[in-house]
Design an enzyme around this catalytic site. Structure first.
Site, PDB file in Angstrom:
ATOM      1  N   ASP A  88       0.852  -1.189   0.000  1.00  0.00           N
ATOM      2  CA  ASP A  88       0.000   0.000   0.000  1.00  0.00           C
ATOM      3  C   ASP A  88       0.886   1.237   0.000  1.00  0.00           C
ATOM      4  OD1 ASP A  88      -2.771   1.011   0.182  1.00  0.00           O
ATOM      5  OD2 ASP A  88      -1.901   2.071   1.880  1.00  0.00           O
ATOM      6  N   ASP A 547     -24.016  -2.532 -33.954  1.00  0.00           N
ATOM      7  CA  ASP A 547     -23.838  -3.964 -34.255  1.00  0.00           C
ATOM      8  C   ASP A 547     -24.661  -4.339 -35.482  1.00  0.00           C
ATOM      9  OD1 ASP A 547     -23.055  -6.674 -34.002  1.00  0.00           O
ATOM     10  OD2 ASP A 547     -22.921  -6.432 -31.837  1.00  0.00           O
ATOM     11  N   GLY A 572     -25.565  -1.707 -38.173  1.00  0.00           N
ATOM     12  CA  GLY A 572     -24.575  -1.521 -39.240  1.00  0.00           C
ATOM     13  C   GLY A 572     -23.458  -2.541 -39.120  1.00  0.00           C
ATOM     14  N   ASP A 573     -22.605  -2.550 -40.142  1.00  0.00           N
ATOM     15  CA  ASP A 573     -21.475  -3.471 -40.160  1.00  0.00           C
ATOM     16  C   ASP A 573     -20.212  -2.621 -40.066  1.00  0.00           C
ATOM     17  OD1 ASP A 573     -19.360  -5.048 -40.954  1.00  0.00           O
ATOM     18  OD2 ASP A 573     -20.536  -6.213 -42.396  1.00  0.00           O
ATOM     19  N   PHE A 574     -19.427  -2.822 -39.020  1.00  0.00           N
ATOM     20  CA  PHE A 574     -18.294  -1.893 -38.849  1.00  0.00           C
ATOM     21  C   PHE A 574     -17.200  -2.041 -39.906  1.00  0.00           C
ATOM     22  CE2 PHE A 574     -17.603  -4.599 -34.805  1.00  0.00           C
ATOM     23  CZ  PHE A 574     -16.781  -5.523 -35.423  1.00  0.00           C
ATOM     24  N   ARG A 589     -13.920  -7.377 -26.526  1.00  0.00           N
ATOM     25  CA  ARG A 589     -13.887  -8.751 -27.066  1.00  0.00           C
ATOM     26  C   ARG A 589     -14.082  -8.760 -28.582  1.00  0.00           C
ATOM     27  NH1 ARG A 589     -16.858 -13.405 -25.388  1.00  0.00           N
ATOM     28  NH2 ARG A 589     -15.063 -14.612 -24.747  1.00  0.00           N
TER      29      ARG A 589
HETATM   30  O1  LIG Z   1       4.271   8.048  -8.473  1.00  0.00           O
HETATM   31  C1  LIG Z   1       3.404   7.171  -8.303  1.00  0.00           C
HETATM   32  N1  LIG Z   1       2.777   7.016  -7.106  1.00  0.00           N
HETATM   33  C2  LIG Z   1       1.833   6.059  -6.923  1.00  0.00           C
HETATM   34  C3  LIG Z   1       1.460   5.235  -7.965  1.00  0.00           C
HETATM   35  C4  LIG Z   1       0.382   4.179  -7.828  1.00  0.00           C
HETATM   36  O2  LIG Z   1      -0.544   4.561  -6.851  1.00  0.00           O
HETATM   37  C5  LIG Z   1      -1.271   3.413  -6.391  1.00  0.00           C
HETATM   38  C6  LIG Z   1      -1.376   3.503  -4.891  1.00  0.00           C
HETATM   39  O3  LIG Z   1      -2.557   2.904  -4.464  1.00  0.00           O
HETATM   40  P1  LIG Z   1      -2.590   1.581  -3.601  1.00  0.00           P
HETATM   41  O4  LIG Z   1      -1.344   1.377  -2.853  1.00  0.00           O
HETATM   42  O5  LIG Z   1      -3.856   1.621  -2.815  1.00  0.00           O
HETATM   43  O6  LIG Z   1      -2.690   0.431  -4.690  1.00  0.00           O
HETATM   44  P2  LIG Z   1      -3.805   0.138  -5.772  1.00  0.00           P
HETATM   45  O7  LIG Z   1      -3.428   0.704  -7.100  1.00  0.00           O
HETATM   46  O8  LIG Z   1      -5.169   0.508  -5.258  1.00  0.00           O
HETATM   47  O9  LIG Z   1      -3.728  -1.425  -5.924  1.00  0.00           O
HETATM   48  P3  LIG Z   1      -3.975  -2.537  -4.779  1.00  0.00           P
HETATM   49  O10 LIG Z   1      -4.842  -3.570  -5.446  1.00  0.00           O
HETATM   50  O11 LIG Z   1      -2.630  -3.035  -4.410  1.00  0.00           O
HETATM   51  O12 LIG Z   1      -4.692  -1.894  -3.616  1.00  0.00           O
HETATM   52  C7  LIG Z   1      -0.420   2.211  -6.837  1.00  0.00           C
HETATM   53  O13 LIG Z   1      -1.078   1.566  -7.914  1.00  0.00           O
HETATM   54  C8  LIG Z   1       0.875   2.832  -7.324  1.00  0.00           C
HETATM   55  O14 LIG Z   1       1.488   2.073  -8.322  1.00  0.00           O
HETATM   56  C9  LIG Z   1       2.104   5.406  -9.205  1.00  0.00           C
HETATM   57  O15 LIG Z   1       1.803   4.693 -10.197  1.00  0.00           O
HETATM   58  N2  LIG Z   1       3.076   6.361  -9.330  1.00  0.00           N
END
Ligand SMILES: O=c1[nH]cc([C@@H]2O[C@H](COP(=O)(O)OP(=O)(O)OP(=O)(O)O)[C@@H](O)[C@H]2O)c(=O)[nH]1
Length: 680
Positions: A88, A547, A572-574, A589
């Site tokens: 975190d 679609d 339509g057809d893309f 997908r």
């Molecule tokens: O310079 C940067 N600072 C931070 C980040 C990114 O910020 C997020 C921080 O969020 P967290 O720790 O809660 O993590 P989540 O993305 O929510 O993923 P979890 O599933 O682990 O909770 C983190 O993604 C950093 O990489 C950045 O990219 N640059």
């Protein structure tokens, strides 16, 4: 791995990253670590005021993320990881803890508070080491630490701030910036580990791994010793908790003890910042009953379905003597597993092979129970016995009983005194009328993919799909196959796509901040289920589903989507027709199933109609960069007719060749991943 031998020590172990952060994934993958990603469902809502210091909050959150996955996997994934890694990242400035901004104004609040100042970035990391024991218990040991990096921002003008916020980059980043990308331009200096700011302190992590694998847990006896000590309610004094002479000094933060926020975990946990420690162990006892979680005693009693118990029992028998195999002619072959090998096969290898050998039987049991609407029946009338189920589904009592017992062993049903009920999994995903039902997709697997896979050997030999062998008409395109058949077949195919879009839609629609886009066009959007999720996630957005005429005509069978007045349908057809004008195009997908030629035609058409700044949201299964997984994507490739599966980087390169720059990639842990690109 020469640089860090400890990474190679993890080879062959089931390492799990409990994080949805693409940056953490990339940092760890770049150093050659092989792991699975299982994002944590832990809600980051711990009460910050209960923590003496901000890093304690980050460490506790990391711990809860990792433990949630370590506890969930044996139950939901039916496998126990060896190591779960949680992390975190937070930013602190002026006594405030900044996490990910919830919207643009929050991002503005964060970034303006960082302007012209030095702040700290903390990443808390938790490594949960799981030890499966002979007596079917799992011991959990916890190593946790944090790293601090100081970052100084330049003075930011209002224009700069808003330009940065409007780039969309701040939204999924702690403190509202990504130092590795545009946010790097805001930074004057960095003191400490750069990767720690990006989300993962790699150097500190490797040092901790080295302590675990090189010094501390060399024998399994030692591991179990630590568990018993902690289960006695004493503070852990195991080898893991002893600072070793080789403990590296990581920083000058000194030692800290984890305080006692909401969970009881802290009551027995004392860790120093620099030394790894064993937490009081989480002890998992497997039972055939519902789960019972007692955090206060640090004893978790998890439920595992009879499946796991039964399967392990069988494998243990075979491990000792012989592994029963069925030959292609259906005869039982007694195969001495030790005959040709020097060493005894490992229990986990046998388990894995057993799962693979039996995989097709499990799939077919699920398909059959779904086809007979067993899960619908037991939802309406729980507690029926085999004879009653047989009568309702108009099948033999003997066959029904075998099927029900097999479903119990697979974790789809529970049984009590020979009566049956749905498990939560069956209730939420297998009932045909469940909100997130996969019933339609299961039917499609049974009707179309099952016969296709029975011709896999020819497909591999000849190098193309065997679709013509399983459908009466010749066209190779799946949608067209369906449309050459009866209306019922068309609806069944649409229902399969509908199920996947409903289950994955929210994860895809909420993966990015798309608030700047007011009109979107979902190309090949089928029943509109995905479009509907986009309108739910983005209140200011209207979505056109584009679609084939036959699809649009039948889409009204999929109520209540038509009551959503922000979803409209255009026929339509893309490949042939002009594309509707929109700010954002959604391709969910679609690309994986197209030949290179068709794919370039479609992307050129989208690029032509897109103005600079328009968005393109791609949703597919993204293969790992080394194409080693996920199996779901690679197995799907075996039945694809014209297209191919790609990694996120391969899709990025492809889209770049049509002028779309990848802004963000999201591995969602749902059925589909997502990538957001902007037209340059
Ligand atoms: O310079 C940067 N600072 C931070 C980040 C990114 O910020 C997020 C921080 O969020 P967290 O720790 O809660 O993590 P989540 O993305 O929510 O993923 P979890 O599933 O682990 O909770 C983190 O993604 C950093 O990489 C950045 O990219 N640059």
């Amino acid at each position: 791995m020469v640089l860090n031998p400890v990474i190679s020590k993890l080879a062959g172990k089931l390492v799990v990253l409990a994080s949805a952060s693409p940056r953490r994934l990339e940092i760890l993958r770049n150093v050659g670590l092989r792991f699975e990603v299982v994002p944590s469902w832990f809600k980051e809502t711990l009460d910050k005021s209960l923590f003496k210091a901000p890093h304690e909050y980050a460490v506790e959150t990391a711990k809860q993320k990792a433990l949630e996955v370590a506890r969930r996997m044996p139950i939901k994934h039916l496998k126990t990881p060896d190591i779960v890694i949680g992390a975190d990242t937070i930013v602190t400035v002026d006594g405030m803890i900044l996490e990910k901004p919830v919207d643009k104004h929050d991002a503005y609040r964060m970034l303006s508070s960082l302007s012209g100042k030095e702040h700290s970035v903390y990443t808390g990391v938790a490594i949960v080491v799981c030890h499966e024991k002979e007596n079917e218990e799992v011991d959990y040991q916890l190593i946790q630490f944090y790293e601090e990096t100081k970052v100084k921002f330049a003075d930011l003008s209002e224009d700069m701030l808003w330009e940065y916020i409007n780039s969309g980059e701040p939204m999924d980043k702690a403190g509202g910036y990504g130092i590795q990308a545009l946010g790097g331009m805001l930074v004057e200096y960095v003191h400490g580990d750069f990767l720690n700011v990006v989300g993962f302190p790699l150097n500190h992590f490797c040092k901790q791994l080295s302590l675990i694998y090189n010094h501390c847990t060399s024998s399994s006896d030692q591991k179990s010793e630590s568990v018993h000590l902690s289960l006695n309610g004493t503070h852990p004094t195991s080898v893991l908790s002893q600072p070793t002479p080789n403990v590296p000094t990581q920083s000058s933060h000194g030692s800290s003890s984890i305080p006692k926020p909401s969970s009881a975990s802290s009551s027995q946990t004392h860790h120093t910042h620099c030394s790894p420690s064993a937490s009081p162990a989480h002890k998992v006892k497997r039972k055939g009953s519902d789960s019972e979680v007692s955090q206060s005693s640090w004893t978790l009693v998890n439920s595992l379905s009879k499946h796991t118990d039964g399967r392990e029992a069988k494998l243990r028998d075979s491990e000792n003597t012989t592994l029963p195999l069925i030959s292609s002619s259906g005869q039982l072959i007694e195969h001495d597993v030790t005959e040709h090998e020097d060493s005894e096969p490992r229990k986990e290898d046998l388990e894995r092979i057993g799962e693979l050998i039996d995989g097709f039987k499990a799939s077919k049991a699920l398909f059959t129970a779904a086809r007979l609407r067993v899960f619908d029946l037991l939802h309406r009338m729980p507690g029926l016995d085999a004879a009653q189920v047989a009568q309702e589904v108009k099948a033999s009592v003997k066959g029904t009983e075998c099927l029900l017992e097999a479903c119990v062993s697979l974790g789809l049903l529970t049984s009590k005194e020979r009566t049956y009920e749905n498990t939560d999994l069956a209730t939420s995903l297998l009932r045909s009328d469940a909100c997130f039902s996969l019933h339609g997709y299961i039917q499609h697997c049974d009707d179309t993919l099952w016969p296709l896979f029975s011709h896999l050997e020819s497909a591999v030999e000849e190098g193309h799909s065997q679709r013509e062998k399983v459908v009466s008409n010749k066209p190779k395109d799946m949608l067209k196959d369906a449309f050459h058949n009866s209306q019922e077949a068309k609806l069944r195919f649409m229902n399969a796509m509908h199920c996947v879009a409903k289950v994955a839609g929210k994860s895809v629609a909420t993966a990015f901040d798309l608030s700047r886009y007011k009109t979107a066009c979902d190309l090949g959007g089928c029943t509109g289920a995905m479009a509907c999720e986009f309108t739910k996630a983005h209140p200011g957005m209207s979505v056109m589903v584009f679609d084939l005429p036959a699809v649009v005509e039948l889409s009204e069978h999929f109520h209540p989507l038509h009551s959503n007045n922000r979803v409209s349908f255009v026929a339509g057809d893309f490949f042939q027709d002009e594309l509707p004008k929109a700010d954002l195009y959604i391709l969910a997908r679609i690309l994986h199933d197209l030949t290179d030629e068709k794919l370039h035609i479609l992307l050129s058409k989208i690029a032509d109609v897109c103005k600079p700044g328009c968005g393109l949201l791609l949703s597919e299964i993204f293969l790992d960069e080394d194409r080693s997984g996920p199996s779901r994507g690679l197995l799907q490739a075996l039945s694809m007719s014209e297209g191919k599966q790609r990694s996120a980087t391969e899709y990025s390169v492809l889209l770049k060749s049509h002028g779309f720059i990848t802004a963000q990639i999201r591995h969602t842990d749902n059925l589909l991943d997502a990538m957001f690109c902007i037209k340059a």
